[in-house]
Design an enzyme around this catalytic site. Structure first.
Site, short mmCIF file in Angstrom:
data_model
loop_
_atom_site.label_atom_id
_atom_site.label_comp_id
_atom_site.label_asym_id
_atom_site.label_seq_id
_atom_site.Cartn_x
_atom_site.Cartn_y
_atom_site.Cartn_z
N LYS A 1 0.87 -1.19 0.00
CA LYS A 1 0.00 0.00 0.00
C LYS A 1 0.90 1.23 0.00
O LYS A 1 1.92 1.25 0.70
CB LYS A 1 -0.89 -0.03 1.25
CG LYS A 1 -1.92 1.10 1.32
CD LYS A 1 -2.86 0.93 2.50
CE LYS A 1 -3.91 2.03 2.57
NZ LYS A 1 -4.86 1.85 3.69
N SER B 1 -9.92 2.04 2.78
CA SER B 1 -9.03 2.82 1.95
C SER B 1 -8.00 1.98 1.21
O SER B 1 -7.36 2.48 0.28
CB SER B 1 -8.30 3.84 2.82
OG SER B 1 -7.45 3.18 3.75
N SER C 1 -10.21 -0.47 6.98
CA SER C 1 -9.65 -0.39 5.62
C SER C 1 -8.95 -1.63 5.11
O SER C 1 -8.55 -1.67 3.95
CB SER C 1 -8.70 0.79 5.51
OG SER C 1 -9.44 1.97 5.39
#
Ligand code: GLN
Length: 484
Positions: free
Chosen positions: A78, A153, A177
């Site tokens: 990420k 997210s 998330s």
């Protein structure tokens, strides 16, 4: 060979037995990325040269019989984890050109186990969002249906793993998330106990809630990678002083006789019929495996969402004050004076959702409102924690839906922040209390996957993964992929 269909342990076997090399495997994934990612937008950066270099080093170690535990296995990070010399944007214009001068502990640990970084994944700006529509680099599409959101997210990490553009990805979870996109993309996603995974070099959103974890295609894959990235880190003062847990040894142990709690407050909520059905079927699977079910009450659980939307913005407003155009990141053109520099940099560098959070956070922390909002939220947080403490005296894990439903259409909730915030109604409590939680696929509706959540007691990731794995040994939901 369909290498993208292999689990991590199958890949490790193949590499050890020289059926294929890490370079071949890495090229296979890079090819898939260049073929499919224009449609998905799951990567912000693809680090092809670095990946091939790391893969080559792994191949040499295999050749010299010096292979590391996860040697040559590709992954995606990420874009919230700092990676030295590689862009780390956090999905924001503010950091669109930011090259971190050091790497996060998560990156370092996985690198030291031999993993190969394919690239950095798209995400909601500063990890604020539930649909991956707030990224400065554009929205991410759900590989199951390109008109739908992948969740957020960590939407880029989820989309790329479910589209098989990476075998596994790192992610972070402040209020859901990891688990929410796992549910919406048909993946296994685990957020460990707060403090298990170092936050050093992981860009901060809300420090008392943020926790790194894994998005993968099975509990077994998640166990291998989570174990490799966990453990005490002196560079993070909130890191727990324990060695990395052993997540593999007990994963095959039967769960017979263990107790699963069903929180009545969660099941009283209105739920689509297909959700109820999927959860009910999952309960039956566990009953057949010999688990016992106990109804529990988490009396104060309905306070979780309001508590979160005071504490998370409060911490975000403090953490994001560092982006002022002076130290690093975006700087506005031709500032007239220092005030103009601060104001225009932040006005131009942050997106709408981030600004909304900063405004709320600054408000709840300001003199006169601190006691009424922030302090009260912290006290209520303790009430929620007490409910869980009591529950875990009676049960081993707690089962619930992960999300209110399957993935929704892009644009459907962007004008209604409250509705977007409700996506995390089942996931937020675990963050408030610092407990480990995971989501595993347990059904489908109209061609879209759906997950269920298991929450464990503090430090009991191994038990959570044991529950998830035994479910996956007896069901096939986790094997369904969109097959791009
Ligand atoms: N969707 C939640 C939010 O917008 C949670 C985000 C997260 O876990 N990073 O704050």
């Amino acid at each position: 060979m369909d290498l993208h269909k292999f689990s991590i342990s199958q890949l490790l076997d193949g590499l050890k037995n020289k059926q294929f090399s890490s370079t071949e495997l890495t090229k296979h994934y890079l090819k898939r990325i260049s073929k499919h990612d224009d449609d998905l937008n799951s990567y912000i950066s693809v680090t092809e040269d670095l990946a091939l270099k790391q893969a080559d080093a792994a191949d040499k170690r295999y050749h010299d019989d010096k292979a590391l535990p996860l040697d040559g296995i590709p992954l995606a990070h990420k874009d919230i984890f700092c990676t030295k010399g590689v862009l780390t944007t956090c999905g924001s214009k503010m950091l669109a050109n930011f090259e971190a001068p050091y790497s996060s502990t998560v990156y370092e640990r996985l690198n030291s186990k031999g993993m190969v970084m394919l690239g950095k994944t798209n995400m909601d700006e500063f990890a604020m969002g539930s649909s991956n529509e707030t990224s400065y680099f554009g929205p991410v599409k759900n590989p199951w249906n390109l008109r739908n959101v992948p969740g957020g997210s960590s939407g880029g990490s989820a989309a790329c793993v479910s589209a098989e553009l990476a075998p596994v990805a790192t992610a972070t979870d402040t209020g859901g998330s990891i688990r929410q996109p796992a549910s919406l993309c048909g993946l296994t996603g685990i957020k460990p106990t707060y403090g298990r995974v170092s936050r050093f070099g992981m860009i901060a959103f809300a420090s008392s809630l943020d926790q790194g974890g894994v998005l993968s295609r099975s509990a077994e894959d998640a166990a291998l990678v989570l174990e490799a990235m966990s453990g005490h880190d002196p560079k993070d003062s909130t890191s727990l002083n324990y060695e990395a847990p052993d997540l593999i040894s007990d994963i095959n142990k039967p769960i017979k006789g263990m107790k699963i709690g069903l929180p009545k407050e969660f099941f009283e909520k209105e739920m689509p019929e297909y959700s109820q059905k999927s959860i009910q079927q999952a309960i039956e699977v566990y009953k057949n495996l010999g688990a016992e079910f106990v109804e529990i009450s988490l009396r104060n659980i309905n306070l979780s969402l309001p508590i979160y939307y005071i504490i998370a913005p409060a911490e975000c407003s403090a953490n994001l004050s560092r982006y002022d155009g002076v130290r690093y990141g975006y700087r506005c053109n031709d500032p007239k004076d220092i005030d103009d520099l601060f104001m225009r940099t932040r006005e131009e560098g942050f997106g709408a959702e981030v600004k909304r959070r900063i405004l709320i956070g600054t408000y709840v922390l300001s003199a006169g409102y601190y006691d009424a909002y922030y302090l009260k939220a912290q006290k209520c947080r303790r009430l929620v924690a007490n409910d869980f403490l009591e529950a875990f005296e009676k049960v081993d894990v707690i089962l619930s839906p992960t999300t209110p439903g399957t993935s929704f259409k892009a644009g459907e909730k962007t004008n209604n922040p409250l509705e977007m915030y409700l996506q995390d109604i089942f996931t937020i409590p675990a963050n408030l209390v610092g407990l480990p939680g995971l989501s595993i696929p347990c059904g489908e509706h109209e061609g879209l996957p759906l997950g269920m959540q298991l929450i464990g007691n503090s430090l009991e990731e191994a038990k959570l993964l044991q529950f998830a794995h035994s479910y996956q040994l007896n069901t096939d939901w986790h094997k369904n992929m969109p097959n791009l």
